[in-house]
Design an enzyme around this catalytic site. Structure first.
Site, short mmCIF file in Angstrom:
data_model
loop_
_atom_site.label_atom_id
_atom_site.label_comp_id
_atom_site.label_asym_id
_atom_site.label_seq_id
_atom_site.Cartn_x
_atom_site.Cartn_y
_atom_site.Cartn_z
N ASP A 129 0.82 -1.22 0.00
CA ASP A 129 0.00 0.00 0.00
C ASP A 129 0.86 1.28 0.00
O ASP A 129 0.35 2.36 -0.31
CB ASP A 129 -0.92 0.03 1.23
CG ASP A 129 -1.88 -1.16 1.25
OD1 ASP A 129 -2.17 -1.70 0.17
OD2 ASP A 129 -2.33 -1.54 2.35
N ARG A 249 -16.01 -1.41 -19.12
CA ARG A 249 -15.68 -2.77 -18.69
C ARG A 249 -14.84 -2.68 -17.41
O ARG A 249 -14.01 -1.77 -17.29
CB ARG A 249 -14.85 -3.49 -19.76
CG ARG A 249 -15.60 -3.71 -21.06
CD ARG A 249 -16.60 -4.85 -20.89
NE ARG A 249 -17.08 -5.40 -22.13
CZ ARG A 249 -18.03 -4.89 -22.91
NH1 ARG A 249 -18.57 -3.73 -22.61
NH2 ARG A 249 -18.43 -5.51 -24.00
O1 F6P Z 1 -2.43 -4.04 3.16
C1 F6P Z 1 -2.26 -4.81 2.02
C2 F6P Z 1 -3.60 -5.17 1.42
O2 F6P Z 1 -3.36 -5.98 0.29
C3 F6P Z 1 -4.49 -4.00 1.05
O3 F6P Z 1 -4.12 -3.41 -0.18
C4 F6P Z 1 -5.84 -4.65 1.02
O4 F6P Z 1 -6.88 -3.72 1.23
C5 F6P Z 1 -5.74 -5.63 2.15
O5 F6P Z 1 -4.37 -5.91 2.33
C6 F6P Z 1 -6.50 -6.91 1.94
O6 F6P Z 1 -6.43 -7.64 3.11
P1 F6P Z 1 -6.64 -9.21 3.20
O7 F6P Z 1 -5.47 -9.86 2.54
O8 F6P Z 1 -6.71 -9.47 4.66
O9 F6P Z 1 -7.90 -9.51 2.46
#
Ligand code: F6P
Length: 325
Positions: A129, A249
């Site tokens: 992130d 799309r």
């Molecule tokens: O923090 C990394 C991340 O991939 C975010 O981009 C995403 O919102 C979240 O983790 C998803 O979390 P999980 O893997 O617990 O579904």
């Protein structure tokens, strides 16, 4: 304090490059004649005393792998003092002198809490992130960005053939660092991120204008944390197709951007951070995050990391618009 035995864990969402950091921490520590223990499944494993001894061969053949060989987890119980006391108990029982935590925002907040209870810890900045204060970039961003732009490039190819508009949604949780960088590097017509939302009608008018300027395709990059995510925007287009005149799309990338093999850049920054985390402990430093800034390793107190929010450069949004002409 002189170190004899350290533990390391990976926590939160996995990020490509975590394995390179695990390898670097282990081998740098072994080089100093320290013992190294890997903790399985992040803080959850720490609270369950899941320690495994690591030697040089145990971290062989992993530098090129995405994910984390130690496993990771989200462990809400670690947010409680009772959870952290259990962790401290297991660390003491094993005679561990210090802990290295590889992870993002939530993980470093937990790390700060543990460090505030008097246990020596060092963090390594890792999240796709890129929203962690104290590191630009964090481990995993470059790989996730490359997966995102590869998808954008493919969508542009098919979009051009059909004169279509495509929405592509990428990860980033509550922030748009990844989407904005992907939008710029992928040449998107519109970038929609939580820090700068764009209403669906405005997206439609920008896409129409791009079409009138002679473009054969349009790409809109959307960050998952937006009030109007890709699905909501597409729904609006469908509902108002008569007025808007076209539909879009949708491609939602999700976890696919997290699971790739790490790029050379992610392997290198992860390796440098892993080495630097061990060196910091050897220097007697703890309660810090090891990050990256301007091509150099930097160290930031965990207290500062936990109490600050990394700011996205809003000039880049303007730049993305100018370049989409
Ligand atoms: O923090 C990394 C991340 O991939 C975010 O981009 C995403 O919102 C979240 O983790 C998803 O979390 P999980 O893997 O617990 O579904």
């Amino acid at each position: 304090m002189s170190m004899k035995r350290i533990a390391l864990l990976t926590s939160g969402g996995d990020a490509p490059g975590m394995n390179a950091a695990i390898r670097a921490v282990t081998r740098r520590a072994l080089d100093r004649d320290w013992e190294v223990f890997g903790v399985e499944r992040g803080y959850q494993g720490l609270m369950q005393s899941s320690f495994i001894p690591l030697n040089a061969r145990d971290v062989g053949g992993i530098i090129q792998l995405g994910g984390t060989v130690l496993g990771s987890a989200r462990a809400p119980e670690f947010a409680t003092e009772a959870g952290r006391r259990t962790a401290l108990h297991h660390l003491a029982k094993r005679g561990i002198d210090a802990l290295i935590v590889i992870g993002g925002n939530g993980s470093q907040a937990g790390n700060h809490a543990l460090s505030s209870m008097g246990f020596p810890t060092v963090g390594i900045a890792s999240t796709i992130d890129n929203d962690l204060y104290g590191s630009e970039p964090t481990i995993g961003v470059d790989t996730a960005l490359n997966v995102t732009i590869e998808s954008i490039d493919r969508l542009r190819t098919t979009g051009s053939s059909h004169h279509r508009a495509h929405l592509v949604q990428t990860m980033g949780r509550d922030h748009g660092f990844l989407a904005l960088m992907a939008g710029i590097a992928g040449g998107a017509e519109v970038v929609v991120i939580p820090e700068a939302e764009v209403e669906p009608d405005e997206i439609a008018s920008r896409l129409r204008a791009a079409y009138l300027r002679g473009k054969t395709h349009s790409i809109v990059v959307v960050s998952e944390g937006c009030k109007n995510n890709a699905q909501a925007i597409a729904h609006h287009f469908e509902q108002h197709e008569d007025e808007i005149g076209f539909v879009v799309r949708v491609t939602i990338l999700g976890h696919v951007v997290r699971g790739a093999a790490p790029t050379a850049r992610d392997r290198l920054i992860a390796t440098r951070m892993g080495v630097a985390a061990v060196d910091a402990l050897a220097d007697g430093q703890h309660g810090i995050l090891v990050g990256y800034e301007g091509d150099e390793i930097c160290r930031t107190p965990l207290e500062i990391v936990a109490s600050n929010q990394k700011k996205l450069n809003l000039d880049w949004i303007q730049l993305a618009r100018i370049l989409a002409q």
